[in-house]
Design a protein around this motif. Sequence first.
Motif, PDB file in Angstrom:
ATOM      1  N   THR A   6     -15.630  31.100  14.941  1.00 41.05           N
ATOM      2  CA  THR A   6     -15.838  31.951  16.110  1.00 41.05           C
ATOM      3  C   THR A   6     -17.310  31.976  16.501  1.00 41.05           C
ATOM      4  OG1 THR A   6     -13.962  33.369  15.563  1.00 41.05           O
ATOM      5  CG2 THR A   6     -15.613  34.279  17.036  1.00 41.05           C
ATOM      6  N   LEU A   7     -18.187  32.212  15.536  1.00 43.15           N
ATOM      7  CA  LEU A   7     -19.614  32.296  15.811  1.00 43.15           C
ATOM      8  C   LEU A   7     -20.176  30.941  16.214  1.00 43.15           C
ATOM      9  CD1 LEU A   7     -21.667  34.540  15.829  1.00 43.15           C
ATOM     10  CD2 LEU A   7     -22.293  33.938  13.504  1.00 43.15           C
ATOM     11  N   ALA A   8     -19.778  29.889  15.504  1.00 45.12           N
ATOM     12  CA  ALA A   8     -20.271  28.546  15.817  1.00 45.12           C
ATOM     13  C   ALA A   8     -19.798  28.099  17.196  1.00 45.12           C
ATOM     14  CB  ALA A   8     -19.800  27.559  14.749  1.00 45.12           C
ATOM     15  N   ARG A   9     -18.544  28.427  17.548  1.00 41.55           N
ATOM     16  CA  ARG A   9     -18.036  28.058  18.876  1.00 41.55           C
ATOM     17  C   ARG A   9     -18.825  28.754  19.974  1.00 41.55           C
ATOM     18  NH1 ARG A   9     -12.722  29.029  16.921  1.00 41.55           N
ATOM     19  NH2 ARG A   9     -12.682  30.929  18.187  1.00 41.55           N
ATOM     20  N   ARG A  10     -19.151  30.025  19.759  1.00 42.21           N
ATOM     21  CA  ARG A  10     -19.921  30.754  20.763  1.00 42.21           C
ATOM     22  C   ARG A  10     -21.303  30.137  20.946  1.00 42.21           C
ATOM     23  NH1 ARG A  10     -21.376  35.802  19.672  1.00 42.21           N
ATOM     24  NH2 ARG A  10     -21.308  36.542  21.806  1.00 42.21           N
ATOM     25  N   ALA A  11     -21.946  29.781  19.838  1.00 38.24           N
ATOM     26  CA  ALA A  11     -23.274  29.170  19.915  1.00 38.24           C
ATOM     27  C   ALA A  11     -23.202  27.805  20.589  1.00 38.24           C
ATOM     28  CB  ALA A  11     -23.866  29.045  18.511  1.00 38.24           C
ATOM     29  N   LEU A  12     -22.177  27.025  20.233  1.00 34.13           N
ATOM     30  CA  LEU A  12     -21.999  25.703  20.833  1.00 34.13           C
ATOM     31  C   LEU A  12     -21.780  25.834  22.340  1.00 34.13           C
ATOM     32  CD1 LEU A  12     -21.572  22.633  20.593  1.00 34.13           C
ATOM     33  CD2 LEU A  12     -19.159  23.103  20.090  1.00 34.13           C
ATOM     34  N   GLY A  13     -20.896  26.741  22.739  1.00 33.94           N
ATOM     35  CA  GLY A  13     -20.614  26.933  24.157  1.00 33.94           C
ATOM     36  C   GLY A  13     -21.838  27.367  24.937  1.00 33.94           C
ATOM     37  N   ARG A  14     -22.626  28.267  24.335  1.00 39.30           N
ATOM     38  CA  ARG A  14     -23.818  28.757  25.015  1.00 39.30           C
ATOM     39  C   ARG A  14     -24.828  27.625  25.224  1.00 39.30           C
ATOM     40  NH1 ARG A  14     -24.151  32.876  22.565  1.00 39.30           N
ATOM     41  NH2 ARG A  14     -23.707  34.450  24.146  1.00 39.30           N
ATOM     42  N   GLU A  15     -24.996  26.770  24.224  1.00 39.78           N
ATOM     43  CA  GLU A  15     -25.936  25.654  24.341  1.00 39.78           C
ATOM     44  C   GLU A  15     -25.478  24.641  25.381  1.00 39.78           C
ATOM     45  OE1 GLU A  15     -29.150  24.830  22.716  1.00 39.78           O
ATOM     46  OE2 GLU A  15     -28.805  26.972  23.012  1.00 39.78           O
ATOM     47  N   LEU A  16     -24.180  24.325  25.383  1.00 40.04           N
ATOM     48  CA  LEU A  16     -23.662  23.365  26.359  1.00 40.04           C
ATOM     49  C   LEU A  16     -23.800  23.902  27.787  1.00 40.04           C
ATOM     50  CD1 LEU A  16     -20.473  22.094  24.499  1.00 40.04           C
ATOM     51  CD2 LEU A  16     -22.553  20.784  24.989  1.00 40.04           C
ATOM     52  N   LYS A  17     -23.543  25.188  27.969  1.00 42.88           N
ATOM     53  CA  LYS A  17     -23.695  25.786  29.293  1.00 42.88           C
ATOM     54  C   LYS A  17     -25.149  25.744  29.736  1.00 42.88           C
ATOM     55  CE  LYS A  17     -22.778  30.005  31.934  1.00 42.88           C
ATOM     56  NZ  LYS A  17     -22.221  31.388  31.901  1.00 42.88           N
ATOM     57  N   ARG A  18     -26.058  26.047  28.816  1.00 36.53           N
ATOM     58  CA  ARG A  18     -27.481  26.026  29.153  1.00 36.53           C
ATOM     59  C   ARG A  18     -27.918  24.637  29.590  1.00 36.53           C
ATOM     60  NH1 ARG A  18     -32.013  24.505  26.826  1.00 36.53           N
ATOM     61  NH2 ARG A  18     -30.970  23.926  24.884  1.00 36.53           N
ATOM     62  N   LEU A  19     -27.460  23.617  28.867  1.00 36.46           N
ATOM     63  CA  LEU A  19     -27.832  22.246  29.201  1.00 36.46           C
ATOM     64  C   LEU A  19     -27.243  21.823  30.546  1.00 36.46           C
ATOM     65  CD1 LEU A  19     -27.386  20.526  25.708  1.00 36.46           C
ATOM     66  CD2 LEU A  19     -29.536  20.981  26.898  1.00 36.46           C
ATOM     67  N   ARG A  20     -25.995  22.210  30.778  1.00 35.62           N
ATOM     68  CA  ARG A  20     -25.346  21.834  32.047  1.00 35.62           C
ATOM     69  C   ARG A  20     -26.059  22.478  33.231  1.00 35.62           C
ATOM     70  NH1 ARG A  20     -22.132  24.539  35.168  1.00 35.62           N
ATOM     71  NH2 ARG A  20     -21.547  26.109  33.616  1.00 35.62           N
ATOM     72  N   LEU A  77     -23.446  22.032  15.254  1.00 34.42           N
ATOM     73  CA  LEU A  77     -22.560  23.150  15.567  1.00 34.42           C
ATOM     74  C   LEU A  77     -21.111  22.688  15.674  1.00 34.42           C
ATOM     75  CD1 LEU A  77     -24.725  25.029  18.223  1.00 34.42           C
ATOM     76  CD2 LEU A  77     -24.039  25.915  15.992  1.00 34.42           C
ATOM     77  N   ALA A  78     -20.899  21.545  16.308  1.00 36.09           N
ATOM     78  CA  ALA A  78     -19.538  21.007  16.434  1.00 36.09           C
ATOM     79  C   ALA A  78     -18.955  20.701  15.056  1.00 36.09           C
ATOM     80  CB  ALA A  78     -19.548  19.748  17.295  1.00 36.09           C
ATOM     81  N   GLN A  79     -19.789  20.183  14.163  1.00 38.19           N
ATOM     82  CA  GLN A  79     -19.337  19.901  12.807  1.00 38.19           C
ATOM     83  C   GLN A  79     -18.946  21.179  12.080  1.00 38.19           C
ATOM     84  OE1 GLN A  79     -18.536  17.364  10.995  1.00 38.19           O
ATOM     85  NE2 GLN A  79     -18.308  18.527   9.097  1.00 38.19           N
ATOM     86  N   GLU A  80     -19.711  22.248  12.290  1.00 39.11           N
ATOM     87  CA  GLU A  80     -19.396  23.522  11.644  1.00 39.11           C
ATOM     88  C   GLU A  80     -18.074  24.072  12.166  1.00 39.11           C
ATOM     89  OE1 GLU A  80     -21.412  27.876  10.735  1.00 39.11           O
ATOM     90  OE2 GLU A  80     -22.659  26.139  11.193  1.00 39.11           O
ATOM     91  N   VAL A  81     -17.830  23.945  13.474  1.00 38.94           N
ATOM     92  CA  VAL A  81     -16.562  24.385  14.053  1.00 38.94           C
ATOM     93  C   VAL A  81     -15.405  23.624  13.426  1.00 38.94           C
ATOM     94  CG1 VAL A  81     -15.157  24.450  16.146  1.00 38.94           C
ATOM     95  CG2 VAL A  81     -17.557  25.119  16.254  1.00 38.94           C
ATOM     96  N   ARG A  82     -15.518  22.312  13.348  1.00 34.03           N
ATOM     97  CA  ARG A  82     -14.423  21.481  12.810  1.00 34.03           C
ATOM     98  C   ARG A  82     -14.189  21.757  11.332  1.00 34.03           C
ATOM     99  NH1 ARG A  82     -17.153  17.453  15.808  1.00 34.03           N
ATOM    100  NH2 ARG A  82     -17.913  16.489  13.881  1.00 34.03           N
ATOM    101  N   ALA A  83     -15.268  21.976  10.586  1.00 36.46           N
ATOM    102  CA  ALA A  83     -15.124  22.226   9.148  1.00 36.46           C
ATOM    103  C   ALA A  83     -14.337  23.505   8.895  1.00 36.46           C
ATOM    104  CB  ALA A  83     -16.502  22.300   8.486  1.00 36.46           C
ATOM    105  N   THR A  84     -14.622  24.545   9.676  1.00 35.36           N
ATOM    106  CA  THR A  84     -13.914  25.805   9.511  1.00 35.36           C
ATOM    107  C   THR A  84     -12.466  25.683   9.943  1.00 35.36           C
ATOM    108  OG1 THR A  84     -15.991  26.943   9.973  1.00 35.36           O
ATOM    109  CG2 THR A  84     -14.004  28.272  10.009  1.00 35.36           C
ATOM    110  N   GLN A  85     -12.226  24.971  11.045  1.00 33.16           N
ATOM    111  CA  GLN A  85     -10.857  24.770  11.517  1.00 33.16           C
ATOM    112  C   GLN A  85     -10.040  23.978  10.500  1.00 33.16           C
ATOM    113  OE1 GLN A  85     -11.724  22.894  15.293  1.00 33.16           O
ATOM    114  NE2 GLN A  85     -11.500  24.820  16.404  1.00 33.16           N
ATOM    115  N   LYS A  86     -10.668  22.994   9.869  1.00 30.57           N
ATOM    116  CA  LYS A  86      -9.979  22.171   8.876  1.00 30.57           C
ATOM    117  C   LYS A  86      -9.554  22.980   7.666  1.00 30.57           C
ATOM    118  CE  LYS A  86     -10.458  17.803   6.337  1.00 30.57           C
ATOM    119  NZ  LYS A  86     -11.369  16.671   6.024  1.00 30.57           N
TER     120      LYS A  86
END
Length: 296
Positions: A6-20, A77-86
């Motif tokens: 949850t936390l990693a996804r939020r951070a990832l989303g925020r960074e991607l939005k900032r870059l876009r 961050l994407a790796q952290e999201v996938r690791a937790t989901q796995k």
Amino acid sequence: MLTGSTLARRALGRELKRLREAKGLFQSQGGKLIGVSPQTIGRLEDGLPTKVSDLYMNVLCDGYEATADERSAILELAQEVRATQKSGGGWWRAYADELNTGFDHLLGLEEAARKLSIWRNRLVPGLLQTPAYRRTIAWTESPNMPTAQVDKRVEMNSSRQNRLHDPKFTMDILLWECVLRDQVGGPGVMEDQLNSLAAASERPNLSIRVVPFTASAHRGSLVESFTLLEFPKLAATGMIEPPVVFVECLTGDLYLERATEVQRYRDTFAEIARIAWDRDTSRQFILSIAKEYGAQ
């Protein structure tokens, strides 16, 4: 230790939005880069579950002209999201059928938080509810709910309380006296609940203070119950996610993240805390009311 998807996804989303947005692109343009809809980009940027493969992340980084450091942070961050989901996600996945809409989001944030600042003007916080108290609430909400379903909800809440055993997790709780006086389940249930509250208040990572009816006017009587959640650094990047305010409402719960909104609730909590009794006085008051219930 992972801080949770949850936390990693939020951070990832925020960074991607900032870059876009720094590139001046719309969500539809970001979607075209990886062949998905604007809605999917929106879900990704909002920190909601969606695909976060390295291929997608690299293509987005190319399109957004991310620097090497920014790309590295995105991939970690994407790796952290996938690791937790796995690993199966949060413990609450086993109770998915019993979760109200959006409640799994709160549990994810709660599991990732380092500190909760809680104001309650009605019910005891879920993290401190006894099984009998929680059972009464479930049947009050849904009088015809089957016993087996109620049992599962009580079990889920007990599992939720394992969070209290983490010494790095802290809670600062303010309770209006009404919480202690409202007879949820009757005198026997309340006696047990208040004795449990008093015992919990002795934990070093918990502070439970009471705002009595005799306290001077304060903002607490003007707002709904709320929780301010604050988070630790992310293991992958060292970034700290901004705090979130969760507001309980009859017509739908709110998650507030704008800095001005969060600060208003932080100020409100500080004002209520100013007129609350200290921990020892509060504990003795809680025990005195428990004794009153026991005499009924």
